[in-house]
Design an enzyme around this catalytic site. Structure first.
Site, PDB file in Angstrom:
ATOM      1  N   GLN A 222      34.329  12.476 -10.592  1.00 44.23           N
ATOM      2  CA  GLN A 222      33.495  11.569 -11.375  1.00 44.23           C
ATOM      3  C   GLN A 222      32.156  11.345 -10.689  1.00 44.23           C
ATOM      4  OE1 GLN A 222      33.554  10.209 -14.304  1.00 44.23           O
ATOM      5  NE2 GLN A 222      31.841   8.783 -14.016  1.00 44.23           N
ATOM      6  N   GLU A 223      32.162  11.281  -9.372  1.00 44.00           N
ATOM      7  CA  GLU A 223      30.933  11.019  -8.622  1.00 44.00           C
ATOM      8  C   GLU A 223      29.999  12.237  -8.607  1.00 44.00           C
ATOM      9  OE1 GLU A 223      29.643   8.434  -7.346  1.00 44.00           O
ATOM     10  OE2 GLU A 223      31.239   6.948  -7.367  1.00 44.00           O
ATOM     11  N   SER A 224      30.550  13.420  -8.302  1.00 42.41           N
ATOM     12  CA  SER A 224      29.671  14.562  -8.023  1.00 42.41           C
ATOM     13  C   SER A 224      30.070  15.854  -8.717  1.00 42.41           C
ATOM     14  CB  SER A 224      29.664  14.826  -6.517  1.00 42.41           C
ATOM     15  OG  SER A 224      30.948  15.302  -6.097  1.00 42.41           O
TER      16      SER A 224
ATOM     17  N   TYR B 224      33.419   4.378 -16.117  1.00 42.93           N
ATOM     18  CA  TYR B 224      33.660   5.083 -14.852  1.00 42.93           C
ATOM     19  C   TYR B 224      35.153   5.110 -14.520  1.00 42.93           C
ATOM     20  CZ  TYR B 224      33.305   5.620  -9.684  1.00 42.93           C
ATOM     21  OH  TYR B 224      33.447   6.010  -8.369  1.00 42.93           O
TER      22      TYR B 224
END
Length: 477
Positions: free
Chosen positions: A303-305, A430
């Site tokens: 999800q972040e990168s 998120y």
């Protein structure tokens, strides 16, 4: 008159002279003390599934709570088909059926139905690339459904309007297998409950939902038609308590809420990344996860990168776990672009947040609070919890916090908080994304384990067959 009295006197004397007859009363058979609640079910992601992290499923969790309510041990057994479940209940092999089955007229005639657990729609399912079927009269191929399912009753009703409608039944398949057959082009159409469809399209993104054939069908448990008054009374009391305490709402959010949002392109990209990128970092996720399920850490990193170690955002966060410079220093990371350091630092930061969370937050929801804090900051999550409490909501229930977090973007609410404005709706999105990625990783792990087990079984069978052949060949003719 004297003659009649004489005869009666003689009869009384004869009776008095006979040996007294003792009535043989059967001693009551000892009462069997019930120690287990025997529940029949079907395998399914939202019903009953066993993983490396234990057993899960809406029906499983409710059945476990019901057994506790009755002070009994839960014995939950999965059957291969709905028909086998029916036979087990009718024979007394099980006490009830908890298998994600819908309320239908046919089932009402055969069984006693418990109160509603949640509601589903019945949708026609097909594969991307086929023209959207406006209604069943436009289908150029048969519909395939599972035997004894609620879909049979729906199709029978539709056939009254469309006499040309035909369908086939599969006895040895379940809904998830039929959806997989759609994805492999082995069948053209099937019908699925909306929850089953939404869960499975994360693994098979080519699946498409056609028209809704039946709306708001209650999912219920089935009890025997006879001698089940006590069990039904207990179930109704239990259901009432669980509804008031919020258990039903919590389980609904846990299993269904986060899967409603679907992005075809993102899902396909994630499945490709599992094959192409995850193998590079999997061992590091497992090494540094600590008490976390490594798949939750991996899902967070995606999800972040998108598992890109060189990722960078305009706000200055960088690396696989997208750490800020202050956070990197806090967890002892010198190079945010080093994937090993980034995973180690991200895992430490998440675990630190988990340890800071109030003990009032249940274990099975702490990760979602921690992830929201990872995204917008621990202070903002605490603001949202205080706001939830002031609104009469449960500050330790993720389902309630999801409603409050978006309010941090409205001045009317954030002016009451210590840390002010925050993009709360982004935090909800998120967390939902990470939960979907995590569920997909668990599903793929289970599929791989089953495949490995099948290969081991085949290898074992081949070795045994070869040994038998050798022994039979050595026998004298």
């Amino acid at each position: 008159m004297r003659k009649i009295l004489f005869i009666l006197s003689c009869l009384l004397l004869l009776t008095a002279c006979q040996q007294p007859s003792v009535e043989q009363t059967k001693s009551p058979s000892p009462q069997v003390v019930k120690t287990h609640l025997n529940v029949g079910t079907l395998y399914g992601a939202q019903i009953y599934v066993t993983t490396g992290q234990g057993t899960a499923g809406f029906d499983y969790e409710m059945a476990s709570r019901f057994a506790d309510y009755l002070n009994l041990e839960l014995d939950m057994q999965a059957y291969a088909t709905i028909g086998e479940l029916y036979k087990a209940l009718q024979s007394g092999e099980i006490d009830l059926i908890a298998a994600g089955l819908a309320d239908t007229n046919s089932r009402r005639q055969q069984f006693r139905l418990g109160p509603p657990l949640y509601y589903v729609n019945q949708v026609l399912v097909y594969k991307q690339g086929i023209k959207y079927p406006g209604d069943v009269s436009q289908l150029d191929k048969d519909i395939t459904v599972i035997s004894d399912s609620s879909f049979i009753e729906t199709l029978a009703e539709l056939q009254k309007l469309y006499p040309e409608l035909v369908w086939s039944q599969e006895e040895d398949k379940d809904s998830e297998e039929l959806l997989a057959m759609i994805a492999r082009d082995e069948i053209a159409y099937t019908i699925a409950d909306s929850t089953t469809f939404e869960i499975n399209r994360r693994y098979m993104p080519e699946l498409r939902a056609g028209p809704v054939l039946r709306e708001d069908q209650a999912v219920v448990w089935l009890l025997p038609p006879n001698n089940s008054d006590l069990l039904m009374s207990q179930l109704l009391n239990f259901w009432h308590n669980e509804r008031l305490s919020g258990t039903l709402a919590h389980l609904n959010e846990k299993y269904f809420a986060h899967v409603k949002r679907f992005d075809y392109v993102d899902t396909r990209a994630f499945l490709r990344a599992i094959d192409s990128k995850l193998p590079k970092y999997r061992e590091r996720f497992q090494e540094y996860a600590g008490d976390l399920d490594w798949r939750k850490l991996a899902a967070t990193a995606y999800q972040e990168s998108h598992w890109n170690p060189n990722a960078r955002s305009p706000t200055g966060v960088r690396g696989l776990m997208m750490l800020t410079l202050p956070t990197a220093k806090q967890v002892g990371i010198s190079n945010r672009l080093d994937p090993v350091q980034s995973i180690k630092g991200g895992a430490k930061y998440l675990n630190d947040i988990l340890n800071r969370l109030p003990e009032s937050i249940p274990e099975n929801q702490r990760m979602w609070f921690a992830l929201a804090s990872y995204n917008i900051g621990y202070g903002h999550v605490e603001d949202a919890r205080k706001l939830a409490q002031s609104m009469g909501l449960n500050p330790s229930a993720w389902r309630d916090l999801k409603q409050v977090l978006p309010l941090l973007q409205k001045r009317k609410y954030y002016k009451q908080t210590r840390y002010g404005y925050a993009r709360g709706s982004e935090a909800v999105h998120y967390v939902d994304n990470i939960r979907r990625y995590y569920d997909t990783l668990v599903w793929i792990d289970n599929q791989n384990q089953e495949l490995q087990q099948d290969l081991m079984d085949e290898t074992q069978q081949t070795a045994e067959q070869q040994e038998e052949n050798q022994l039979s060949g050595a026998q004298p003719q």
